[in-house]
Write an enzyme that holds these catalytic residues in place. Structure first.
Site, PDB file in Angstrom:
ATOM      1  N   LYS A 111       0.846  -1.202   0.000  1.00  0.00           N
ATOM      2  CA  LYS A 111       0.000   0.000   0.000  1.00  0.00           C
ATOM      3  C   LYS A 111       0.879   1.250   0.000  1.00  0.00           C
ATOM      4  O   LYS A 111       0.600   2.220  -0.699  1.00  0.00           O
ATOM      5  CB  LYS A 111      -0.928   0.016   1.225  1.00  0.00           C
ATOM      6  CG  LYS A 111      -2.103  -0.939   1.091  1.00  0.00           C
ATOM      7  CD  LYS A 111      -3.061  -0.815   2.271  1.00  0.00           C
ATOM      8  CE  LYS A 111      -4.140  -1.876   2.255  1.00  0.00           C
ATOM      9  NZ  LYS A 111      -5.135  -1.746   1.212  1.00  0.00           N
ATOM     10  N   LYS A 193      -3.901 -10.258  -7.255  1.00  0.00           N
ATOM     11  CA  LYS A 193      -4.913 -11.022  -6.515  1.00  0.00           C
ATOM     12  C   LYS A 193      -6.330 -10.464  -6.765  1.00  0.00           C
ATOM     13  O   LYS A 193      -6.492  -9.256  -6.921  1.00  0.00           O
ATOM     14  CB  LYS A 193      -4.569 -10.885  -5.026  1.00  0.00           C
ATOM     15  CG  LYS A 193      -5.471 -11.601  -4.084  1.00  0.00           C
ATOM     16  CD  LYS A 193      -5.043 -11.268  -2.656  1.00  0.00           C
ATOM     17  CE  LYS A 193      -6.247 -11.222  -1.766  1.00  0.00           C
ATOM     18  NZ  LYS A 193      -6.118 -10.439  -0.580  1.00  0.00           N
ATOM     19  N   LYS A 196     -11.643  -7.522  -3.194  1.00  0.00           N
ATOM     20  CA  LYS A 196     -12.959  -6.865  -3.206  1.00  0.00           C
ATOM     21  C   LYS A 196     -12.861  -5.364  -3.438  1.00  0.00           C
ATOM     22  O   LYS A 196     -13.795  -4.736  -3.892  1.00  0.00           O
ATOM     23  CB  LYS A 196     -13.756  -7.188  -1.945  1.00  0.00           C
ATOM     24  CG  LYS A 196     -13.025  -7.019  -0.640  1.00  0.00           C
ATOM     25  CD  LYS A 196     -13.939  -7.364   0.516  1.00  0.00           C
ATOM     26  CE  LYS A 196     -13.519  -8.588   1.285  1.00  0.00           C
ATOM     27  NZ  LYS A 196     -12.187  -8.521   1.902  1.00  0.00           N
TER      28      LYS A 196
HETATM   29  N1  AQP Z   1      -8.186 -13.756  -4.166  1.00  0.00           N
HETATM   30  C1  AQP Z   1      -8.122 -14.577  -3.131  1.00  0.00           C
HETATM   31  N2  AQP Z   1      -7.747 -15.859  -3.311  1.00  0.00           N
HETATM   32  C2  AQP Z   1      -7.677 -16.711  -2.248  1.00  0.00           C
HETATM   33  N3  AQP Z   1      -7.958 -16.352  -0.972  1.00  0.00           N
HETATM   34  C3  AQP Z   1      -8.346 -15.083  -0.759  1.00  0.00           C
HETATM   35  N4  AQP Z   1      -8.700 -14.425   0.352  1.00  0.00           N
HETATM   36  C4  AQP Z   1      -9.016 -13.152   0.040  1.00  0.00           C
HETATM   37  N5  AQP Z   1      -8.884 -12.958  -1.290  1.00  0.00           N
HETATM   38  C5  AQP Z   1      -8.456 -14.135  -1.814  1.00  0.00           C
HETATM   39  C6  AQP Z   1      -8.707 -15.032   1.686  1.00  0.00           C
HETATM   40  O1  AQP Z   1      -9.946 -14.796   2.311  1.00  0.00           O
HETATM   41  C7  AQP Z   1      -9.737 -14.634   3.720  1.00  0.00           C
HETATM   42  C8  AQP Z   1     -10.374 -13.360   4.160  1.00  0.00           C
HETATM   43  O2  AQP Z   1      -9.714 -12.277   3.506  1.00  0.00           O
HETATM   44  P1  AQP Z   1     -10.183 -10.798   3.776  1.00  0.00           P
HETATM   45  O3  AQP Z   1     -11.303 -10.497   2.847  1.00  0.00           O
HETATM   46  O4  AQP Z   1     -10.414 -10.627   5.211  1.00  0.00           O
HETATM   47  O5  AQP Z   1      -8.923  -9.925   3.454  1.00  0.00           O
HETATM   48  P2  AQP Z   1      -8.085  -9.728   2.151  1.00  0.00           P
HETATM   49  O6  AQP Z   1      -7.263 -10.925   1.877  1.00  0.00           O
HETATM   50  O7  AQP Z   1      -7.331  -8.446   2.365  1.00  0.00           O
HETATM   51  O8  AQP Z   1      -9.178  -9.565   1.026  1.00  0.00           O
HETATM   52  P3  AQP Z   1      -9.242  -8.487  -0.134  1.00  0.00           P
HETATM   53  O9  AQP Z   1     -10.457  -8.818  -0.922  1.00  0.00           O
HETATM   54  O10 AQP Z   1      -7.953  -8.392  -0.866  1.00  0.00           O
HETATM   55  O11 AQP Z   1      -9.541  -7.189   0.711  1.00  0.00           O
HETATM   56  P4  AQP Z   1      -9.250  -5.702   0.370  1.00  0.00           P
HETATM   57  O12 AQP Z   1      -9.543  -5.504  -1.092  1.00  0.00           O
HETATM   58  O13 AQP Z   1     -10.182  -4.966   1.258  1.00  0.00           O
HETATM   59  O14 AQP Z   1      -7.818  -5.462   0.738  1.00  0.00           O
HETATM   60  C9  AQP Z   1      -8.228 -14.622   3.962  1.00  0.00           C
HETATM   61  O15 AQP Z   1      -7.840 -15.899   4.419  1.00  0.00           O
HETATM   62  C10 AQP Z   1      -7.682 -14.340   2.602  1.00  0.00           C
HETATM   63  O16 AQP Z   1      -6.378 -14.849   2.442  1.00  0.00           O
END
Ligand code: AQP
Length: 328
Positions: A111, A193, A196
């Site tokens: 970030k 990746k 969301k």
């Molecule tokens: N793309 C992904 N592939 C596999 N696993 C994923 N996880 C998230 N995205 C993927 C796994 O889901 C769990 C919860 O994740 P989270 O939503 O709490 O946080 P994150 O990984 O930071 O998700 P985002 O979507 O990338 O969030 P933002 O966009 O808000 O930063 C975790 O076990 C994660 O690994």
């Protein structure tokens, strides 16, 4: 029975990445472990969320947990902020985590490198809160996607150091990363990746997306001009990502998928991927609608809170005595 704990932070609608990398596995694990699954709403506020939208995302997250198959009788499902001990142990863990360790966390570094503005203290220290989330329940295992493994490793390091300093206080947890699907990539840029918070919305499938737009996103997924369905994440990241989605949802091996699509075009392959994904999402969306109509969310969260709070209050009390901040 060994204990397992995990959570998701609904800073937006849950994605296919969340489902394949996390949620789907929680459902499988609840048969074999004492399962704790929380909605990480404190982690959500490490970035700004419009309050009304956040409230909706939190509610949808609980409904999706249930729709995907988490059973509140077998799994303790709770809202992180309902168990206030999390924030307090979070501060204690923050005081036991070094700046150097937080500086090394790749999510924060990324970030910063991207020059994101308005980064908060919360986003910098959230790995310490995550340590508290895990250690509070003496979890044995923490199922996570690839990107969160580093945070569980930090949690282990902090817990080992704490135990060495104060005597055995915490169980040392282990991360569990799925063999297939631990990192689902964006459909529009398969080197990144699926997240969301993606800006364009084209590369991310949300679990509550309407199925027409799911199909459209998959049919438009970025591929390559090699014209062969084979697993090669370096040369063919887009095709490999679609193969990973198929393999995770159907248990087919990459070799079998390659054989089935020998001599066939990417259009046909993408249509197959879209069929499989839409079939899975249709089931989830149907159950989601029933859950929302049945108004069961409050009850599930109240039960989860009561169960989690019992363990958390005991643990926090024990830790506060151990570190000497209690007078009695
Ligand atoms: N793309 C992904 N592939 C596999 N696993 C994923 N996880 C998230 N995205 C993927 C796994 O889901 C769990 C919860 O994740 P989270 O939503 O709490 O946080 P994150 O990984 O930071 O998700 P985002 O979507 O990338 O969030 P933002 O966009 O808000 O930063 C975790 O076990 C994660 O690994």
């Amino acid at each position: 029975m060994k204990r397992m704990l995990s959570g998701i932070k609904p800073t937006g609608q849950l994605t296919l990445g969340n489902y394949i990398g996390a949620l789907r596995n929680f459902v499988k694990y609840q048969d074999d472990y004492e399962m704790f699954v929380f909605i990480a709403n404190l982690h959500c506020i490490t970035v700004y969320n419009e309050p009304e939208e956040l409230r909706k995302n939190l509610k949808d997250c609980v409904a999706l947990y249930l729709a995907c198959g988490l059973d509140p009788k077998r799994s303790c499902i709770f809202l992180q902020s309902d168990v206030m001990e999390h924030a307090q142990l979070g501060f204690i863990m923050c005081c036991n985590t070094y700046l150097g360790e937080l500086n090394r966390m790749t999510q924060f570094k990324d970030k910063q490198a991207k020059g994101e503005q308005g980064l908060t203290g919360g986003i910098y220290t959230y790995p310490a809160l995550m340590s508290a989330d895990i250690l509070m329940y003496d979890a044995d295992y923490v199922p996570v996607g690839e990107d969160q493994k580093q945070h569980v490793e930090l949690c282990r390091d902090t817990a080992i150091r704490f135990n060495n300093r104060y005597g055995k206080s915490f169980n040392i947890p282990e991360p569990v990363v799925a063999k297939v699907g631990a990192k689902i990539m964006s459909l529009s840029d398969p080197t990144k990746k699926m997240s969301k918070s993606e800006q364009t919305n084209k590369g991310c499938i949300y679990l509550l997306d309407d199925l027409k737009s799911v199909r459209k996103k998959i049919m438009a997924a970025k591929t390559d001009d090699i014209a062969k369905v084979q697993y090669d994440p370096q040369q063919q990241p887009g095709i490999s990502n679609l193969m990973t989605i198929i393999s995770a949802l159907t248990n087919q091996s990459f070799d079998d998928i390659t054989k089935n699509f020998e001599g066939k075009g990417y259009g046909e392959f993408k249509k197959y991927v879209a069929d499989i994904v839409c079939e899975e999402l249709a089931m989830i969306q149907e159950r989601y609608a029933e859950i929302i109509n049945n108004n069961v969310i409050k009850e599930v969260l109240a039960e989860g809170k009561a169960r989690a709070e019992k363990i958390a209050s005991k643990k926090l009390d024990q830790i506060q005595r151990t570190i000497g901040i209690e007078i009695k």
